[in-house]
Scaffold this motif. Structure first.
Motif, PDB file in Angstrom:
ATOM      1  N   VAL A 172       0.856  -1.188   0.000  1.00  0.00           N
ATOM      2  CA  VAL A 172       0.000   0.000   0.000  1.00  0.00           C
ATOM      3  C   VAL A 172       0.892   1.238   0.000  1.00  0.00           C
ATOM      4  N   HIS A 174       1.188   5.553  -0.451  1.00  0.00           N
ATOM      5  CA  HIS A 174       0.384   6.697  -0.029  1.00  0.00           C
ATOM      6  C   HIS A 174       0.698   7.930  -0.872  1.00  0.00           C
ATOM      7  N   ALA A 258     -12.680   2.828  -0.580  1.00  0.00           N
ATOM      8  CA  ALA A 258     -11.634   2.198   0.225  1.00  0.00           C
ATOM      9  C   ALA A 258     -12.155   1.070   1.101  1.00  0.00           C
ATOM     10  N   PHE A 262     -10.162  -2.709   0.158  1.00  0.00           N
ATOM     11  CA  PHE A 262      -9.224  -3.485   0.962  1.00  0.00           C
ATOM     12  C   PHE A 262      -9.742  -4.892   1.247  1.00  0.00           C
ATOM     13  N   ALA A 275      -3.266   4.472  -1.773  1.00  0.00           N
ATOM     14  CA  ALA A 275      -4.154   5.150  -0.831  1.00  0.00           C
ATOM     15  C   ALA A 275      -3.932   6.654  -0.939  1.00  0.00           C
ATOM     16  N   GLN A 280      -5.702   6.151   5.733  1.00  0.00           N
ATOM     17  CA  GLN A 280      -6.499   5.320   4.838  1.00  0.00           C
ATOM     18  C   GLN A 280      -5.763   4.023   4.514  1.00  0.00           C
ATOM     19  N   GLY A 281      -4.461   4.122   4.319  1.00  0.00           N
ATOM     20  CA  GLY A 281      -3.679   2.932   4.019  1.00  0.00           C
ATOM     21  C   GLY A 281      -3.166   2.214   5.245  1.00  0.00           C
TER      22      GLY A 281
END
Length: 352
Positions: A172, A174, A258, A262, A275, A280-281
């Motif tokens: 992930v 960012h 989101a 995931f 993300a 969020q990530g």
């Protein structure tokens, strides 16, 4: 040094903030680190010795002048000879300007050695952002120091995990990182997203054993804005970035909400996710991976991974910190360093 030792990459482990869990998890992990690489500590040897006493590990500390002198033995902790600032007044589990300055110095020294070709990768143990600021160092964290000292403008933080919950591996990256949420909207731009898609695609090709990774881009707004009911960033900013990357041959989908993205990624639909902002990530991947998450800095001229946890002052120096993340960080660093070394050998053969 035996042939097996020579085949393992030379990895520098920066001690981070000595008041935190870094020294403890390092010495706990040492036998497993030696199996993965030729580990060398960049940090204060007195605090390493203190950590050995804490956990009751009967290892000896060997001082080496260069990473190449590392013994690579389970019972010997190789530490670089250097004179760091005095850390005798640092109190465990407390913010300290001295510890912040030393953590910075450990990292810069490791960067210089790796850029000079004396090491193959760096694994960083956690530093404390307040310690950096107390020492007059205006960096939000490791990532920004690494970018500054290597002269890189295009970079990203990626969290990566491979384990029971994500056996296929999941990365992930960012778009925005260490900034207030109110500033995120001004930094989420089409070029920034496109850049992160490319960085993620590049590193996941290495971690996916050369196969084309399947990527997804998260939406910024709830439900990907539900057709514009909650903003238009998905249509005007994110979708154009995804379209551009697809035209360039990258297997990428999005923007996707989101909360469902995931879930799909955990089930194996995607190898990597872009993300929009830090939490969020981070929250999603840490819930999936627990202590197995690894921080990887993308876009650098060197390989750098890190534990995905902080200094943990609340449990530091009690002998209870878990070493799982540093072992995973070493595993990923060794894999990336191995790919890098093969690429360098191939390039040199082609030039010949």
């Amino acid at each position: 040094m035996d042939g097996m030792s020579r085949s393992r990459p030379r990895i520098l482990f920066t001690l981070g903030d000595v008041a935190g869990v870094g020294p403890e998890v390092l010495v706990k992990a040492w036998p497993e680190l030696v199996a993965l690489c030729r580990p060398v500590v960049v940090g204060d040897r007195a605090w390493v010795r203190r950590a050995l006493e804490l956990v009751g590990a009967p290892f000896e500390i060997a001082t080496v002048k260069t990473p190449d002198e590392a013994h690579g033995l389970p019972g010997v902790i190789d530490a670089l000879a250097d004179r760091w600032i005095d850390l005798s007044t640092v109190v465990p589990c407390a913010v300290s300007a001295a510890a912040g300055r030393a953590a910075f110095d450990f990292l810069v020294h490791a960067i210089n050695l790796t850029r000079a070709g004396l090491a193959d990768a760096i694994v960083t143990l956690p530093l404390h952002k307040e310690g950096l600021y107390a020492a007059g160092l205006p960096y939000p964290g490791h990532t920004e120091i690494l970018a500054d000292k290597t002269g890189v403008r295009h970079y990203a933080m990626m969290l990566y995990a491979r384990g029971p919950s994500v056996p296929h591996g999941l990365g992930v990256v960012h778009v925005t990182l260490h900034m207030a949420l109110r500033r995120v909207f001004e930094h989420v731009t089409t070029p920034a997203i496109t850049e992160k898609i490319h960085l993620l695609d590049g590193v996941m090709r290495k971690l996916c054993a050369g196969k084309q990774p399947r990527l997804a881009v998260a939406a910024l707004n709830p439900h990907a804005s539900d057709g514009g009911l909650f903003g238009d960033e998905e249509r005007t900013i994110i979708a154009p970035a995804v379209a551009e990357a697809r035209e360039e041959g990258i297997d990428v989908t999005g923007p996707l909400p989101a909360d469902t993205l995931f879930v799909q990624a955990q089930r194996g639909a995607f190898d990597g996710v872009v993300a929009m902002y830090h939490d969020q990530g981070h929250i999603a991947l840490k819930l999936l991976s627990g202590l197995r998450a690894v921080n990887v800095t993308l876009g650098l001229p060197i390989v750098r991974t890190s534990v995905a946890h902080g200094t943990a002052y609340d449990i530091a120096w009690k002998g209870i910190a878990d070493q799982g993340s540093v072992i995973e960080a070493a595993r990923v660093a060794a894999q990336l360093a191995g790919v890098r070394m093969k690429n360098e050998e191939g390039r040199m053969q082609n030039e010949e």
